[in-house]
Design a protein around this motif. Structure first.
Motif, PDB file in Angstrom:
ATOM      1  N   ASP A  57       0.829  -1.207   0.000  1.00 13.56           N
ATOM      2  CA  ASP A  57       0.000   0.000   0.000  1.00 13.56           C
ATOM      3  C   ASP A  57       0.862   1.255   0.000  1.00 13.56           C
ATOM      4  OD1 ASP A  57      -2.326  -1.514   0.012  1.00 13.56           O
ATOM      5  OD2 ASP A  57      -2.688  -1.258   2.171  1.00 13.56           O
ATOM      6  N   SER A  58       1.921   1.252   0.810  1.00 15.82           N
ATOM      7  CA  SER A  58       2.807   2.420   0.852  1.00 15.82           C
ATOM      8  C   SER A  58       3.560   2.583  -0.460  1.00 15.82           C
ATOM      9  CB  SER A  58       3.788   2.311   2.022  1.00 15.82           C
ATOM     10  OG  SER A  58       3.110   2.472   3.252  1.00 15.82           O
ATOM     11  N   GLU A  59       3.985   1.473  -1.054  1.00 12.66           N
ATOM     12  CA  GLU A  59       4.665   1.556  -2.353  1.00 12.66           C
ATOM     13  C   GLU A  59       3.721   2.124  -3.415  1.00 12.66           C
ATOM     14  OE1 GLU A  59       5.874  -2.558  -2.612  1.00 12.66           O
ATOM     15  OE2 GLU A  59       7.973  -1.986  -2.299  1.00 12.66           O
ATOM     16  N   SER A  60       2.477   1.675  -3.405  1.00 15.34           N
ATOM     17  CA  SER A  60       1.497   2.180  -4.367  1.00 15.34           C
ATOM     18  C   SER A  60       1.247   3.674  -4.162  1.00 15.34           C
ATOM     19  CB  SER A  60       0.191   1.393  -4.224  1.00 15.34           C
ATOM     20  OG  SER A  60      -0.786   1.911  -5.082  1.00 15.34           O
ATOM     21  N   LEU A  61       1.145   4.087  -2.892  1.00  9.85           N
ATOM     22  CA  LEU A  61       0.949   5.506  -2.592  1.00  9.85           C
ATOM     23  C   LEU A  61       2.156   6.329  -3.044  1.00  9.85           C
ATOM     24  CD1 LEU A  61      -0.831   7.698  -1.359  1.00  9.85           C
ATOM     25  CD2 LEU A  61       0.174   7.125   0.875  1.00  9.85           C
ATOM     26  N   ARG A  83       6.357  12.273  -0.179  1.00  5.33           N
ATOM     27  CA  ARG A  83       6.621  11.029  -0.895  1.00  5.33           C
ATOM     28  C   ARG A  83       7.786  10.278  -0.273  1.00  5.33           C
ATOM     29  NH1 ARG A  83       9.829   8.587  -4.090  1.00  5.33           N
ATOM     30  NH2 ARG A  83       9.041   7.025  -5.512  1.00  5.33           N
ATOM     31  N   GLU A  84       8.839  11.003   0.088  1.00  5.24           N
ATOM     32  CA  GLU A  84       9.988  10.348   0.715  1.00  5.24           C
ATOM     33  C   GLU A  84       9.593   9.682   2.036  1.00  5.24           C
ATOM     34  OE1 GLU A  84      12.919  13.447   0.915  1.00  5.24           O
ATOM     35  OE2 GLU A  84      13.314  13.366  -1.237  1.00  5.24           O
ATOM     36  N   GLU A  85       8.713  10.326   2.774  1.00  2.00           N
ATOM     37  CA  GLU A  85       8.236   9.731   4.022  1.00  2.00           C
ATOM     38  C   GLU A  85       7.421   8.468   3.739  1.00  2.00           C
ATOM     39  OE1 GLU A  85       5.520  11.058   7.771  1.00  2.00           O
ATOM     40  OE2 GLU A  85       6.979  12.502   7.013  1.00  2.00           O
ATOM     41  N   ALA A 111      11.159   1.986  -8.356  1.00  2.00           N
ATOM     42  CA  ALA A 111      10.722   0.897  -7.479  1.00  2.00           C
ATOM     43  C   ALA A 111       9.235   1.002  -7.179  1.00  2.00           C
ATOM     44  CB  ALA A 111      11.522   0.922  -6.182  1.00  2.00           C
ATOM     45  N   ALA A 112       8.738   2.224  -7.074  1.00  2.00           N
ATOM     46  CA  ALA A 112       7.298   2.434  -6.821  1.00  2.00           C
ATOM     47  C   ALA A 112       6.829   3.562  -7.712  1.00  2.00           C
ATOM     48  CB  ALA A 112       7.069   2.769  -5.359  1.00  2.00           C
ATOM     49  N   GLY A 113       6.997   3.357  -9.007  1.00  2.00           N
ATOM     50  CA  GLY A 113       6.804   4.447  -9.946  1.00  2.00           C
ATOM     51  C   GLY A 113       5.384   4.667 -10.393  1.00  2.00           C
TER      52      GLY A 113
END
Length: 177
Positions: A57-61, A83-85, A111-113
């Protein structure tokens, strides 16, 4: 004699009350009596699944943030720290960042583009910020709802990240950048 009503009532929660309530929720979860290891007292595989979902979920966000930054470069300065957080949250849940310890934002963006983000980015900056705020709010609500279902240490992490998400919603909707 009664006092006159305040001429200006605040719309929505104040920053201090928002952060105080989020911190209070984290403290309540910390006092829930959960185990220190995070895997005892519950189904370890359920905890692993919850941790993996939170990482995804965090990667998708983070991908949504990257997509908005790519579509609206004028928002980059405002959104990059958020985004960095979110990327750090993904890592805290077990996601792996690029191999290099000094990975550039573009490496973590791959990685989470943007290709991980669902839907297109709205054309206006205001609508793009609203999209991010809605995504943060939905994820915060989901994580808050899962607190009772996960062991202590994971619940504390979820509560902390949910509180950060609530702060992000505030910054995206009320903050002046």
């Amino acid at each position: 004699m009664s006092l006159p009503a305040s001429p200006r009532l605040p719309s929505g929660p104040r920053r201090r009350s928002l952060l105080a309530s989020a911190a209070g929720a984290a403290l309540l979860v910390g006092c829930s009596g959960g185990s220190e290891s995070g895997d005892q007292g519950g189904d370890p595989s359920a905890a692993k699944r919850a941790r993996a979902r939170a990482a995804r979920d965090s990667e998708s966000l983070a991908g949504r943030y990257a997509a908005v930054i790519a579509a609206h470069p004028g928002l980059a300065e405002r959104l990059r720290p958020l985004r960095e957080e979110v990327v750090r949250h993904a890592e805290a849940f077990g996601a792996v960042r690029a191999a290099s310890p000094d990975a550039s934002p573009s490496v973590s963006a791959r990685a989470a583009g943007p290709e991980d983000a669902t839907g297109a980015v709205p054309a206006s900056e205001k609508d793009a910020l609203a999209l991010l705020a809605a995504a943060e709010r939905e994820l915060t609500d989901r994580r808050t709802g899962a607190l009772a279902e996960v062991p202590g240490e994971l619940a504390r992490l979820l509560a902390s990240v949910a509180a950060a998400g609530a702060a992000h919603v505030y910054l995206l909707t009320e903050g002046d950048g």
